[in-house]
Structures are given as C-alpha cells and as structure tokens.
Scaffold this motif. Structure first.
Motif, mmCIF file in Angstrom:
data_model
loop_
_atom_site.group_PDB
_atom_site.id
_atom_site.type_symbol
_atom_site.label_atom_id
_atom_site.label_comp_id
_atom_site.label_asym_id
_atom_site.label_seq_id
_atom_site.Cartn_x
_atom_site.Cartn_y
_atom_site.Cartn_z
ATOM 1 N N LYS A 10 41.835 20.298 82.626
ATOM 2 C CA LYS A 10 42.888 19.791 83.510
ATOM 3 C C LYS A 10 43.612 18.583 82.897
ATOM 4 N N ARG A 11 43.861 18.616 81.611
ATOM 5 C CA ARG A 11 44.597 17.534 80.968
ATOM 6 C C ARG A 11 46.087 17.867 80.909
ATOM 7 N N ASP A 12 46.910 16.860 81.143
ATOM 8 C CA ASP A 12 48.363 17.019 81.129
ATOM 9 C C ASP A 12 48.939 16.175 79.986
ATOM 10 N N ALA A 62 43.174 0.559 74.867
ATOM 11 C CA ALA A 62 43.191 1.019 76.253
ATOM 12 C C ALA A 62 42.983 2.525 76.274
ATOM 13 N N VAL A 63 42.490 3.016 77.406
ATOM 14 C CA VAL A 63 42.265 4.448 77.588
ATOM 15 C C VAL A 63 43.303 4.994 78.559
ATOM 16 N N VAL A 64 43.912 6.126 78.187
ATOM 17 C CA VAL A 64 44.891 6.784 79.050
ATOM 18 C C VAL A 64 44.378 8.176 79.368
ATOM 19 N N LEU A 65 44.388 8.522 80.650
ATOM 20 C CA LEU A 65 43.845 9.818 81.060
ATOM 21 C C LEU A 65 44.888 10.576 81.894
ATOM 22 N N PRO A 66 45.712 11.406 81.238
ATOM 23 C CA PRO A 66 46.718 12.192 81.969
ATOM 24 C C PRO A 66 46.108 13.494 82.484
ATOM 25 N N LEU A 67 46.150 13.692 83.790
ATOM 26 C CA LEU A 67 45.543 14.875 84.381
ATOM 27 C C LEU A 67 46.593 15.721 85.091
ATOM 28 N N GLY A 111 41.895 -0.606 87.318
ATOM 29 C CA GLY A 111 42.612 0.353 86.487
ATOM 30 C C GLY A 111 44.020 0.548 87.018
ATOM 31 N N VAL A 112 44.755 1.412 86.355
ATOM 32 C CA VAL A 112 46.131 1.703 86.756
ATOM 33 C C VAL A 112 46.226 3.187 87.081
ATOM 34 N N LEU A 113 46.805 3.516 88.240
ATOM 35 C CA LEU A 113 46.994 4.901 88.653
ATOM 36 C C LEU A 113 48.485 5.218 88.705
ATOM 37 N N VAL A 114 48.867 6.352 88.128
ATOM 38 C CA VAL A 114 50.271 6.756 88.131
ATOM 39 C C VAL A 114 50.396 8.147 88.743
ATOM 40 N N PRO A 115 51.536 8.480 89.345
ATOM 41 C CA PRO A 115 51.701 9.783 89.988
ATOM 42 C C PRO A 115 51.582 10.924 88.970
ATOM 43 N N PRO A 116 51.105 12.086 89.395
ATOM 44 C CA PRO A 116 51.001 13.243 88.494
ATOM 45 C C PRO A 116 52.376 13.713 88.028
#
Length: 244
Positions: A10-12, A62-67, A111-116
């Motif tokens: 489920k990675r974007d 930093a770690v970035v996790l695009p889902l 952490g930081v949350l961004v819209p899908p």
C-alpha cells in the motif's frame, strides 16, 4: 538533506515522486516495486535486508511514508513497522494521514500527517521539514518519548496476522470448493499450500497471545480431505519478511 522511505504494501510512491521532483533533497527508497519514471533525486534501493533497512533509517534526516491504495480495499493497517522504527531511532516522521496511523501519530507533535494522494500537501510538509531544523528535532524527540511499547507492537502484529489469516482462510475455502469440480494437481497443491500457510499463521497468533496476554480467535483448521500437512520443517519454504 536525505529522506528515507521503504516497503511495498500500500505504498504511494508516485505521490512522493511528484512532491519531491523539484525539491533540494535526496530520497532513498527501499522497495522492489517497479516504476516507469523516477525523479533524478530519487534512488531506488530494491529489496534490502532488515538490518540494512534499520541502517537507512538511522542514517537519514527524516522518514517519509507515502501510503495509498488504488482499489476498493482502502489503505488499511499498514506503515506501523516503519513508524515504530523511526520513533525508536529518533527520526522525524512524515506520513500519509490514515485512520490507523492517526492512533499512533499526533500531527505536529510526534510526526506530520498529510492527506492521501496530495503531492502539493506532501511537498509543503517536506519543505517545512527542510527549512526548520528545530522543528525536525522536536518531532524526533517527541516521537522517541512516545515510542511504542512492546505490548503496543505485539497488538499491532496480532491485528495484522488476524487480517492475513482471514484473507488466507477465505481464499482456501474458495480453492477447496473448486476441488469438488476438478482434482487437478494445481488446485490440490494450492489448497495444500494455503492450508499450511493458515496453520503457520495460527501458530503465530497463538504465540503472540500467550507471550503478551492478548486475545485472538483461532480459525478452525479442520480439513476433511486430509490435505493439511502434519509435519514440515524446511526453513527455505518460509515466506520472505516484508516491512509494512
């Protein structure tokens, strides 16, 4: 500045590519997914071992996790392994905002949350991390303070095993129904493998439950056709572990 991301489920990464294409940042991604086009500042590492994955997290800024999910299943309960590792190694973490991760990440604090599926929002969030070292340090320290306990991670693991077990059991039932129509070697072999996978998943569920006092419902493993193997010890048959 170097950002790290990783995993397959489920990675974007397409949204991440669009977000960082013109940013002054290096992106390292541990995944064996394939892409038609990758920005010049992105390096695809392929499949790496878990100790190498930890080293990548340890060495990044930093770690970035695009889902994301392009089907009707939704994003679901993924990303927790990467987030837990980033917290433990005191790295600021930026993730896609999902109902699951919202239980573990407080936006703007740990952490930081961004819209899908929003490359502009992700770009703006990454730019903020690039421009504000003090903010990065604050996120990292807060994440470290709220790093998950072993019991938290065990519950997450149990939830993921529950989900996998349900899917395998449903598929096994579909395959078993096909045996009534055909006794092809391929169908019999598939049912055998699914039965064994389900058996192992139940063993993992039981181990987690006993170790941490958690509860789970074990699926009935009765197999009237006698296709479930009673003994199998070959370690080369174990599936490769994927970071989720």
């Amino acid at each position: 500045i170097t950002l790290f991301s990783g995993g397959n489920s489920k990675r974007d990464y397409e949204t991440l590519f669009a977000a960082v294409a013109d940013l002054p940042v290096n992106i390292r991604i541990a995944t064996n997914l394939s892409f038609e086009e990758v920005p010049a500042n992105v390096s695809i590492l392929g499949r790496i071992f878990l100790h190498e994955f930890r080293d990548e997290v340890r060495n990044c800024d930093a770690v970035v996790l695009p889902l994301g999910s392009r089907n009707d299943e939704g994003i679901g309960a993924v990303g927790i392994t990467v987030v837990a590792l980033a917290f433990a190694l005191e790295k600021p973490t930026l993730c896609t905002d999902t109902e699951f991760l919202r239980e573990y990440i407080t936006h703007g604090k740990t952490g930081v949350l961004v819209p899908p599926y929003d490359p502009e929002a992700m770009k703006a969030a990454i730019q903020t991390l690039l421009d504000d070292e003090e903010y990065r340090d604050t996120l990292a320290k807060n994440g470290k303070l709220e790093a998950f306990s072993t019991e938290d991670l065990a519950q997450v693991m149990l939830n993921q095993v529950d989900c996998a077990t349900d899917k395998v059991d449903n598929y096994r039932r579909e395959i078993s129904a096909s045996i009534n129509d055909t006794l092809s070697i391929a169908i019999l072999h598939m049912n055998y493998r699914l039965s064994w996978d389900l058996y192992r998943l139940n063993e993992v569920r039981d181990l987690i439950r006993k170790q941490y006092g958690l509860t789970c419902e074990v699926i009935d493993m009765s197999d009237p056709r006698g296709l479930l193997p009673t003994n199998q010890t070959g370690s080369d048959d174990l599936p490769a572990t994927e970071v989720r």
